[in-house]
Enzyme design. Structure first.
Site, short mmCIF file in Angstrom:
data_model
loop_
_atom_site.label_atom_id
_atom_site.label_comp_id
_atom_site.label_asym_id
_atom_site.label_seq_id
_atom_site.Cartn_x
_atom_site.Cartn_y
_atom_site.Cartn_z
CD GLU B 275 -3.32 0.37 2.01
OE1 GLU B 275 -3.03 0.69 3.19
OE2 GLU B 275 -4.42 -0.09 1.69
CG HIS B 296 8.64 -29.09 1.82
ND1 HIS B 296 8.97 -30.38 1.47
CD2 HIS B 296 9.53 -28.72 2.77
CE1 HIS B 296 9.99 -30.78 2.21
NE2 HIS B 296 10.35 -29.78 3.00
CE LYS B 410 -11.44 2.87 1.83
NZ LYS B 410 -10.79 3.88 2.68
#
Lengths: 440, 440
Positions: B275, B296, B410
Site C-alpha cells: 500500500e 516445500h 469504496k
C-alpha cells in the site's frame, strides 16, 4: 456446481489488455487434447474418486475417540488437510474434539506449545510423507516416537502412517511395528494428493463424509475431458491464465477468496501452482490473498502498481449465516447506511465493487463462483484447481509433477546435518561460512 | 541488535545479476538525505517511542480482568496487533486469558463462531479505526453495540475505541457515551501505526511490557538518520530493494521468516509495502512466505521459475527451546542422521542451505537477523521495516503514506449499499450487473 466468469479478461470488456474468445478457445482445446492423451502417469489423481474408503473410515472412527489428533507433514502433506480443517470446521479447537494440531514446520517453539497442550496418552499422531524421507516430518516423528515409548505407551495405538503403498521408511516401520498405515496411490504426488487418504482421513476424523468430496471431484474429473467448452471451465481457466502470461506478460496470479474459511485454500493453491509450473524459466507466481481483508492491504498495488497481475476472485454466494447489521445512529450517515444489510451482503457487495473497480481500470480478472462452502464444494474446488494447474503445465510444455529445483537445498541440508553420502555438500557449507560477509 | 547481511545481492557474490557496493551506497545516502528532510508529516511515526503509555496501561490493567477480548479492525488496524499476538503469545487462546479474537473481515461465519465462543458479559471490545469511517469495522461494531445494549450491559464497560484524537464517528460516540478512548496521533497513518495504541494496547493486555518495544524502536529510529552506513542497515536495505527493481527488473520481494511466530509479520509487511509503494505504476509486489514450510511450496518457483524475485530471509538465531531429535533406528540412514541435532539446528540449517542454494544459482537474497523473538526484537523489526518502506518510497519519488487507488472500490460499495451522496455509483453497479457475462 462451481462456475467460472471470464468476462473481465476479454478484450470486449477491458480493451487491448484483454484477450479474444478465439485465442482462449484455441488454447482451451489444446489443453483438453493434451490432458486427454494422459502424457504423465501422475495424472492418476483425476481418478482418486474411485478409492475404497473403508479403511480410512475404520481408522477415523477409532481416531474420533481420542482427545487430540496431531498431523505431522509438510507441503502437500499438510496444506490440503489444513484447508479441510479450516474450511469445513472453522475454530475447531475451541469447539470440538479431537482437538487437531497440524505441525508442518520444524519450529521448536510451536512444537513445545503443542506438547504443552496435549496429553500423549489421549493423542493419535498421523505421520504423512509419501516418500517416507521428508526430513522435517521425520524429525518431529522421531521426537513423538521417543516420547510415546518413554511413557510405555503402545506405538500401535498412537500412530497412523500415511505413505507410499510399497516403499520408504514409514512403510518399513509400519510393517515392523504393526502401525496402522494408509496408502497414497503410487502415481499420486504430494501436491495433488488432498483427495487421497492425506486429506480424506482428516476429513473423516472431523466427522465429514468424505464421499461427498469424492462425488464432487468425480463430476469435475469427467468434465475435464469434455470438448464442449461450455462444460469445461477448467480448460477455459487454464487457457486464460496461460495467455495472460504468454501474451500479456502478467506473471502474478492473485488468488482472492471472499471467505475467511478459504484463507488456507489460497496457501494450498499457491503450493500447487508454484511447484507445478515454476520451472525452465516458465510459470507465474501465485499470490495468496483474502477478501475483504486484503482490499486494505494489496488493492492499492493491484490498482496503481505495475501491470503484472491477474486477479482470480473466489466468490461464495451463500455464507450460512444471516447476521444483520442493526439500524442505529440514524443521524450519522457513515453508520446509518450499513443498517438493515447483512454481513453477507456487505461481503459480497465488496467483492463485486472490487471486481468492478479493477475492470473499470482495465485490470484483467476472473471469477470462480461457489454456491456455498461444504464438503461437496470443497471437493469441487480442489479438483477444479488441480486440473487447471495440470492443464496449464501441459500448455507450458513442462512436467507439472516434478520439483527438481528443491534438490540442491535438500542435499546441502543433508551435508550440514551429517547424512552419509553428502560429505562434499558438508564441505561446501563450511566453505560458504568462511567467506567474507557484508553485514551491518 | 538486528543485523543485515547483504552479501548475496552483490555482484561479487552472484555475478552480473548482482549490484555493486558503490550503487548501493549512492542510493542509501540519497535515502538518508530524503528522510532527514522530513518531506511528509506522516513520518512522525518515527517518534512514536515518545508516547505516554499511562492511559494504555491503565485500560489494559482493566482489560486483563475480562475473559474475552475482541479486536475489531482491518488492514493496519488489525495486522500489527495480529503480529504482537502470534509472535509474542503463540497459541494464546489455548493457554491464557483473556482469550483474544481479532475480527478483521466481515465474514458472517467467523462472526458467528466468535459469538458462540465468547460470553458478552465478560467481553471487552476494542474498536480500531483511525478515520472512524471504515465500513467493515463499523459494521461489526454496530452488531456488537446492539448486542451489548440488548443485554442491558453498560457500553462504557464493554468498549474501548482507538481512533483519531479529534474527529470521526468513533470519537463522537466516545464523547457522547463516555466510552474509554485511545488516540492514534494525528500524523500517524494506519499501516505505520503498530507502535501507537493500535498495537501497544493489545501488547499490554497480553501482559507484554510495551516500553520494551518502544525502547527498541527508538534505537532504530535514531540510526535511521545516521550517515555512517555501517550504522544504518535500513538505508542499505531500502537502496538494495530499490535497485533490484529499477536496475535488475526484479519486481517481487519475497519476505521469508524462519519462525512460525513470524508468519503474520509477513502479512503485516506485505500490507505496509504494497500500500505504501504500489502507485504511479511503480512499486514491487511483497510476497508473504514462511520457512521451512514454503521450501516445500515456493522454492521450486524461486529456483527455476522467472527471474523476477529478491528473497529476504528473516533468520532467528535462538528459538527459546532446545528440543532434541532422539537417536533411533540406527540402521535407517534417513532417520539416523537427524538424531542428536535439535529442531533449532535443523530449522537454522535449512535456512542456511536454502540461502546457499539460491546464491549458487545466482538468485539475489538479503538476510535480516534477529537474535531471538521477544518484545524488544519485535519492536526493532517493526520500526526497521517501516523505515525501510518509507525510505524506498522516497527513492521511488512517490508518497508512501496515501492510498488513492482504493477509493473507487469504496465508492462503489457505498453506492451499492445506499449511502447518501453515492447514488451515481449505485447506478453504475446496476448497469454492470445488467451486462452480458461470459460464464460457464
Amino acid at each position: 456446481m462451481i462456475k467460472l466468469d471470464f468476462s473481465n479478461i476479454l478484450s470486449e470488456e477491458i480493451g487491448e489488455g484483454g484477450i479474444s474468445i478465439n485465442e482462449i478457445e484455441i488454447n482451451a482445446r489444446k489443453a483438453i487434447s493434451l490432458i486427454s492423451s494422459r502424457p504423465y502417469k501422475e495424472l492418476d489423481f483425476i481418478e482418486l474418486y474411485r478409492q475404497d474408503l473403508s479403511k480410512v473410515k475404520e481408522l477415523a472412527k477409532k481416531a474420533r475417540d481420542y482427545e487430540y489428533f496431531v498431523l505431522l507433514g509438510i507441503g502437500g502433506s499438510a496444506l490440503g488437510p489444513k484447508v479441510i480443517l479450516e474450511a469445513l470446521s472453522p475454530m475447531h479447537n475451541l469447539k470440538k474434539k479431537p482437538k487437531v494440531f497440524i505441525y508442518d514446520n520444524v519450529d521448536p517453539v510451536t512444537f513445545k506449545n503443542i506438547i504443552e497442550v496435549i496429553d500423549l496418552k489421549k493423542t493419535l499422531i498421523n505421520v504423512i510423507s509419501k516418500s517416507g524421507a521428508t526430513s522435517e516430518t521425520l524429525a518431529s516423528f522421531l521426537i513423538f516416537w521417543r516420547m510415546i515409548r518413554d511413557k510405555r505407551l503402545d506405538v500401535k495405538e498412537h500412530f497412523v502412517f500415511t505413505t507410499d503403498p510399497e516403499k520408504g521408511n514409514l512403510k518399513r516401520l509400519a510393517e515392523e511395528y504393526e502401525i496402522p498405515c494408509l496408502s497414497i496411490p503410487k502415481n499420486v504426488v504430494g501436491r495433488y494428493s488432498v483427495l487421497s487418504p492425506v486429506g480424506v482421513f482428516l476429513a473423516e476424523v472431523l466427522g465429514i463424509k468424505s464421499e461427498e468430496m469424492l462425488e464432487a471431484a468425480k463430476e469435475i474429473s469427467e468434465k475435464a475431458f469434455s470438448e464442449n467448452l461450455k462444460e469445461n471451465p477448467m480448460a477455459v481457466a487454464a487457457s486464460s491464465l496461460y495467455l495472460m502470461d504468454r501474451v500479456k506478460g502478467r506473471k502474478i496470479v492473485v488468488f482472492l477468496p471472499y471467505s475467511d474459511r478459504l484463507k488456507t485454500l489460497s496457501e494450498w493453491f499457491c503450493q500447487l501452482w508454484a511447484e507445478s509450473l515454476g520451472k525452465e524459466g516458465k510459470g507465474t507466481t501465485p499470490y495468496p490473498s483474502l477478501g475483504t481483508t486484503d482490499q486494505h492491504s494489496q488493492l492499492q498495488l493491484w490498482m496503481e502498481g505495475p501491470e503484472d497481475k491477474v486477479i482470480v476472485f473466489i466468490s461464495v454466494e451463500r455464507h450460512d449465516c444471516q447476521e444483520e447489521i442493526p439500524e442505529e445512529f440514524h443521524d450519522i450517515e457513515g453508520l446509518r447506511f450499513l443498517g438493515g444489510h447483512t454481513l453477507e451482503e456487505l461481503m459480497n457487495t465488496e467483492q463485486l465493487a472490487t471486481e468492478m473497480a479493477l475492470t473499470m481500470n482495465k485490470k484483467p480478472n476472473l471469477k470462480i463462483i461457489l454456491p456455498k462452502i461444504n464438503p461437496y464444494s470443497i471437493g469441487q474446488i480442489f479438483q477444479f484447481l488441480q486440473i487447471v494447474t495440470a492443464m496449464t503445465g501441459l500448455l507450458y510444455e513442462i512436467n507439472p509433477f516434478n520439483q527438481p529445483g528443491v534438490e540442491l537445498g535438500k542435499r546441502l541440508t543433508y551435508g550440514a546435518m551429517g547424512k552419509r553420502g553428502f560429505e562434499s555438500e558438508g564441505e561446501e557449507i563450511k566453505d560458504y561460512l568462511k567467506r567474507q560477509r557484508f553485514m551491518i
